[in-house]
Write an enzyme that holds these catalytic residues in place. Structure first.
Site, PDB file in Angstrom:
ATOM      1  N   ASP A 108       7.983 -56.488 -15.971  1.00 34.19           N
ATOM      2  CA  ASP A 108       8.351 -57.832 -16.418  1.00 34.19           C
ATOM      3  C   ASP A 108       9.859 -57.978 -16.506  1.00 34.19           C
ATOM      4  O   ASP A 108      10.506 -57.337 -17.332  1.00 34.19           O
ATOM      5  CB  ASP A 108       7.715 -58.114 -17.780  1.00 34.19           C
ATOM      6  CG  ASP A 108       7.948 -59.548 -18.238  1.00 34.19           C
ATOM      7  OD1 ASP A 108       8.245 -60.391 -17.375  1.00 34.19           O
ATOM      8  OD2 ASP A 108       7.837 -59.811 -19.440  1.00 34.19           O
ATOM      9  N   ASP A 319      11.987 -65.060 -11.799  1.00 33.32           N
ATOM     10  CA  ASP A 319      11.056 -64.315 -12.638  1.00 33.32           C
ATOM     11  C   ASP A 319       9.978 -63.651 -11.786  1.00 33.32           C
ATOM     12  O   ASP A 319       9.286 -64.326 -11.021  1.00 33.32           O
ATOM     13  CB  ASP A 319      10.422 -65.275 -13.648  1.00 33.32           C
ATOM     14  CG  ASP A 319       9.418 -64.598 -14.553  1.00 33.32           C
ATOM     15  OD1 ASP A 319       9.681 -63.457 -14.969  1.00 33.32           O
ATOM     16  OD2 ASP A 319       8.384 -65.208 -14.850  1.00 33.32           O
TER      17      ASP A 319
END
Length: 443
Positions: A108, A319
């Site tokens: 992440d 992202d």
């Protein structure tokens, strides 16, 4: 001579240790790894894969927007990392402890903490491997409340002089436990490295879901993230096509370069600086200057992509954990209108909230030839020219052609669907994002 030999026996390990330390500080440290999509080998159809990814992405974006709007109101919300634990997209294997026990973790770029579920578990969720048992590893050390890494937590807690962490991921998932140091092992057989004293969360109270993983590994910009702790501030990935069964590749440290044999790149390397958002310093913000569709620069006010100085809302994030790209509503409406005007196919009336909503009806075979407009994302100093599979999804079961983007009520996120077959480099030392087209399915 015997004295000299004895001296060398004592000196040699010290020299080797110094060489290793110098290599680490000079960027000689690194490893390679593979990334697996969380739904790989799940037996899903193409339509199911997309629907699941869109659902995860919407939950992720909703959590981010909730965090951004609530930050000034309550200090506890600053402990909220931006996503739910179930909403990651790619898994990376890592070994924890001595000897190493291997776990898959959600990679992440939108959070910092490294954590896994630990035994004995007071409240845990299902995972594909046994819980990590710290009593079986002699290198496990709980951190005190006065340790620097404890103070790096957004909201550190103290229990019997032991540092306790608590992280919330959106509305329905969380992890809490002891912050500790442990030896971690990363990489494939040819580049495997073992690193002592990595700070991580040993979670004994956890809720939510883990998407076929055993925890998370944060690659954000904060001091608790893996990229910060390893001290070699660069990493890159090359994501294979969304529907491809071929694993993607990940490079860290010295291996993270766009000018090597890692991938057969095509075209020039382009770079754009990261932008720091003081309200959300972990995230990788970029200065997006515009979008072109079919060669036309769209009339989107630049303020649509800007960070709001007053509260940190808005802006554009790249992202790895969001699948499709989410554009702030005014930008999305303009892009959608451009596609509707340039694609000569009927627009479908989409009512299912789990799928994309800008879809065109492509009649069944023999299908007519249709020209699809090129899409370019413009950033400060760089243009990302998207290949057709990076912004249009073709549903082979229905014949629908869908734009792989969606509207956002606050801010924009460049998702990993748009990163397909790009080698993307995060260079924290120079605060640059670089990218180049590359066939990521090549081994």
């Amino acid at each position: 001579m015997p004295r000299l030999a004895s001296f060398l026996v004592v000196l040699l390990p010290l020299l080797l240790s110094a060489v290793r330390a110098a290599a680490h500080s000079n960027g000689g440290f690194g490893f390679k790894a593979t990334l697996r999509h969380v739904d790989a080998n799940g037996g899903y159809t193409e339509a199911q894969l997309l629907a699941r990814a869109v659902q995860r992405s919407r939950a992720r974006v909703a959590a981010l927007q909730s965090l951004a709007t609530s930050l000034p109101a309550n200090v506890i919300t600053t402990a909220r990392i931006l996503v739910r634990a179930s909403e990651g997209e790619y898994l990376m294997d890592m070994g924890i402890g001595t000897p190493p026990r291997y776990y898959s973790a959600i990679l992440d770029t939108g959070s910092d903490l490294i954590w896994t579920q630990c035994a004995p578990c007071l409240l845990c969720v299902d995972q594909p491997t046994p819980y990590f048992d710290p009593t079986q590893s002699p290198t496990y050390v709980r951190l005190t409340c006065s340790s620097p890494m404890c103070n790096a937590l957004y909201y550190p807690l103290c229990f019997q002089k032991v540092c306790v962490y608590q992280y919330f991921y959106g509305d329905s998932a969380s992890t809490a436990g002891v912050l500790a140091n442990e030896t971690f092992t990363f990489g494939t057989n040819t580049t495997r490295v073992t690193v002592p004293s990595i700070s991580f969360g040993c979670g004994s109270i956890n809720s939510g879901a883990l998407a076929n993983s055993s925890g998370m590994v944060g690659f954000g910009r904060g001091s608790l993230s893996l990229v910060s702790q390893l001290g070699s501030p660069r990493f890159s990935y090359c994501l294979t096509s969304f529907l491809s069964p071929t694993p993607s590749r990940f490079y860290f440290g010295v291996y993270a370069t766009l000018n090597s044999s890692n991938t057969s790149t095509s075209g020039p390397v382009q770079s754009t600086p990261f932008v720091v958002n003081p309200a959300l310093p972990t995230m990788y913000f970029l200065n997006m200057t515009g979008i072109s569709v079919g060669g036309d620069l769209l009339g989107i006010d630049p303020s649509v992509f800007a960070i709001n100085d007053a509260d940190g809302t808005g802006g554009v994030i790249i992202d790895s954990g969001t699948t499709i790209t989410y554009l702030a509503q005014p930008a999305y409406d303009t892009v959608r209108a451009a596609f509707v005007s340039q694609i000569k196919l009927p627009l479908l009336n989409v009512t299912d909230a789990s799928v994309l909503d800008t879809c065109f009806n492509w009649p069944p075979p023999p299908r007519q030839s249709v020209t699809l407009p090129e899409v370019v994302f413009h950033f400060d100093g760089a243009d990302m020219v998207l290949p057709l599979p990076n912004y249009m999804y073709s549903d082979t079961s229905t014949g629908a052609l869908c734009l792989a983007m969606a509207p956002s009520v606050d801010g924009s996120i460049i998702g990993n669907f748009q990163h397909q077959n790009f080698h993307v480099l995060y260079d924290l030392e120079n605060s640059l994002l670089s990218f180049v087209p590359a066939p990521c399915n090549l081994t």
